[in-house]
Motif scaffolding. Structure first.
Motif: not given
Length: 572
Positions: A73-101
């Protein structure tokens, strides 16, 4: 545990020849029992349940065992989750650079949107509802009410009327996969909400004392070193050092970390309702954990990683590849070793040779460890992009032979939760043996209830509790002057290690049988016990004792070697 090293003695009291024999015997036996599993996987392939298999990788030309539902179940589920993880990582780096609060609010909106897409409004709504109820109760400021509410909400996962209601919310769920996901995430959300609300109660108590002007003597958290070291050195999360003195009731005493937190309420993450929802629904750790208690989450999420951007991204990206490798390794193994499918067939399990039976147990344990190594490590690495330091995944169980070490180093997040919120408030290890027994009993009772209060879970918990109690009794015996004199003045250090290893054999075997109950239920656990112990003969018993003894000696030597490596790293 292995004996302490005497001054002036070599690192290991055993000769290299003796250690070499233990190593060869263990490696050879592991190879043979794994080969036995492979051989009987081919032999019984035709009579195993057809629904336990699916077409495998084409280039291997074999079917794949998919009967381990959780992994599949989780091997297949993580395939669907992974793109959202990538978006989260990118969003986090953008916020750290511009608006941490503003990072908290952006993550909260993004995470809720991702979860609505991945799990549906039903799961998100129930998680938020449970957390909201607990938050309202926590405003009273009594830890005991938080615990009562937490256990009552946890009970809804077991009551038939609640189960029927929750299943009715889910549409097109004939195989109950969405229901499994709902139960899994609700249980984890319950732990996170409990952690937040207890920390909030402790914080309210500290703030109230300060406002009233009653400065009292500071209570030192027995886990102070644990929680102050984790942000920099995650390998110390299993630390067991306690310092006195805590009150006896759960949540009655206030850890020092909460006092520190009380002085920094101006930070972006504190104890508001928004903070709780953000913590409970934090996307990287929402699905499988690992559990990161709120005191650590609050302290770590506020730290900016912008100055370490490039080297940190490279380092963590390599770790993501590492977990991808182990995930694919697990998938490949299931094309050749059908230990899950064999376990599901009691008829076959009764027929296989004893060496195959031992191999099935070994493969189950290793697979279970690797499964959670990926399930904890992958989302934990994603969280590290935000500056968090979630607990590490489980240590390899091949060199863990003590019950206490297995609980410390397998699910380290759950261990930290139990230690901080149950064991230490009950007295910890500095309040005497009877308080340790009570604290441990409450921890295991919570584990039993949290896992679903099933009979096979009860067997697993009882055997583990007895095993840990026997370990503690053994430790107390070693402090008696007669035994202490025997170990220090009569026996050599090498002989003391041999004696300790020998007397660890029954506890190690008890641990194995408890795990077999956990993996396959009471029928499977009893079948292993009856075939290996009750119906065994002197020859099979002798072989079993020798193999387990060698494995324990290797575990002692490996633990000693790792301790030496850690000492050298610290020194450098």
């Amino acid at each position: 545990m292995g004996p302490k090293r005497r001054p002036g003695r070599p690192l290991s009291p055993l000769s290299w020849m003796e250690r070499f024999v233990y190593l060869i015997v263990t490696v050879a036996s592991v190879i043979f029992i794994c080969f036995s599993v492979y051989r009987d996987s081919l032999k019984y392939d035709g009579i195993l349940n057809l629904y336990d298999f699916a077409p495998g990788w084409g280039w291997l030309g074999r079917e794949q065992d998919i009967s381990n539902f959780e992994w599949h179940f989780w091997f297949l589920k993580f395939m669907a989750i992974s793109p959202w993880y990538l978006g989260h990582i990118a969003l986090g780096k953008i916020m750290e650079q511009h608006s941490l609060t503003s990072k908290k609010y952006v993550f909260l909106v993004y995470g809720l949107g991702a979860l609505l897409k991945l799990v549906g409004w039903q799961t998100v709504g129930l998680c938020v509802a449970h957390s909201t109820i607990m938050y309202i109760i926590s405003q009273i400021g009594l830890s005991v009410l938080v615990w009562i509410t937490s256990l009552v909400l946890l009970s809804t996962l077991n009551f038939e009327i609640c189960i029927t209601f929750m299943k009715g919310l889910l549409e097109d769920d004939e195989e109950e996969t969405w229901y499994y996901l709902l139960m899994f995430t609700l249980a984890l959300s319950n732990i996170r909400a409990t952690s937040f609300c207890l920390e909030a109660c402790w914080n309210r108590k500290v703030v109230g004392e300060e406002v009233a002007g009653h400065e009292k003597e500071e209570t030192i958290c027995p886990a102070e070193d644990l929680y102050h070291e984790i942000p920099k050195h995650s390998e110390h999360q299993g630390c067991t050092t306690d310092q006195p003195k805590f009150q006896s009731s759960i949540g009655a005493s206030v850890p020092r970390s909460s006092r520190v937190a009380a002085s920094s309420l101006s930070q972006p993450i504190a104890y508001s309702y928004t903070d709780m929802v953000f913590y409970v629904m934090y996307l990287p750790l929402f699905f499988t954990g690992p559990i990161l208690t709120y005191d650590l989450f609050k302290a770590q999420i506020n730290q900016s990683q912008a100055s370490e951007y490039k080297p940190r991204v490279v380092y963590l990206s390599l770790h993501l590849l590492r977990f991808l490798f182990w995930a694919l390794f697990n998938e490949m193994i299931l094309h050749f070793l059908y230990f899950n499918a064999i376990q599901n067939s009691l008829r076959v399990l009764k027929q296989v040779p004893l060496f195959t039976l031992a191999g099935l147990g070994f493969c189950h344990g290793q697979f279970f460890m690797l499964k959670y190594h990926v399930m904890f490590g992958y989302p934990g690495t994603v969280a590290k992009f935000d500056g968090l330091q979630p607990p590490d995944g489980p240590k390899c169980i091949s060199y863990i032979y003590l019950y206490s070490d297995m609980w410390k180093y397998f699910d380290r997040g759950l261990y930290s939760f139990l230690k901080r919120y149950i064991y230490i408030p009950c007295g910890g290890s500095k309040e005497g043996f009877h308080r340790q027994v009570i604290g441990s009993l409450l921890c295991f009772m919570y584990i039993f209830y949290w896992h679903g209060a099933e009979y096979y879970i009860l067997l697993f918990i009882l055997l583990n509790y007895v095993g840990i109690s026997l370990e503690r009794i053994g430790s107390l015996l070693c402090t008696i002057p007669t035994f202490k004199h025997l170990e220090t003045s009569v026996l050599s250090v090498a002989m003391v290690q041999r004696v300790h290893a020998f007397f660890s054999i029954p506890i190690f075997l008890m641990s194995c049988f408890s795990v077999f109950c956990f993996f396959g239920g009471k029928e499977v656990g009893y079948l292993f016990f009856s075939r290996l112990i009750i119906n065994g003969w002197w020859g099979s018993w002798a072989v079993l004792v020798v193999l387990v003894y060698c494995a324990i000696q290797n575990a002692i030597e490996t633990a000693r070697w790792l301790e030496q490596c850690a000492t050298h790293v610290k020194a450098s």
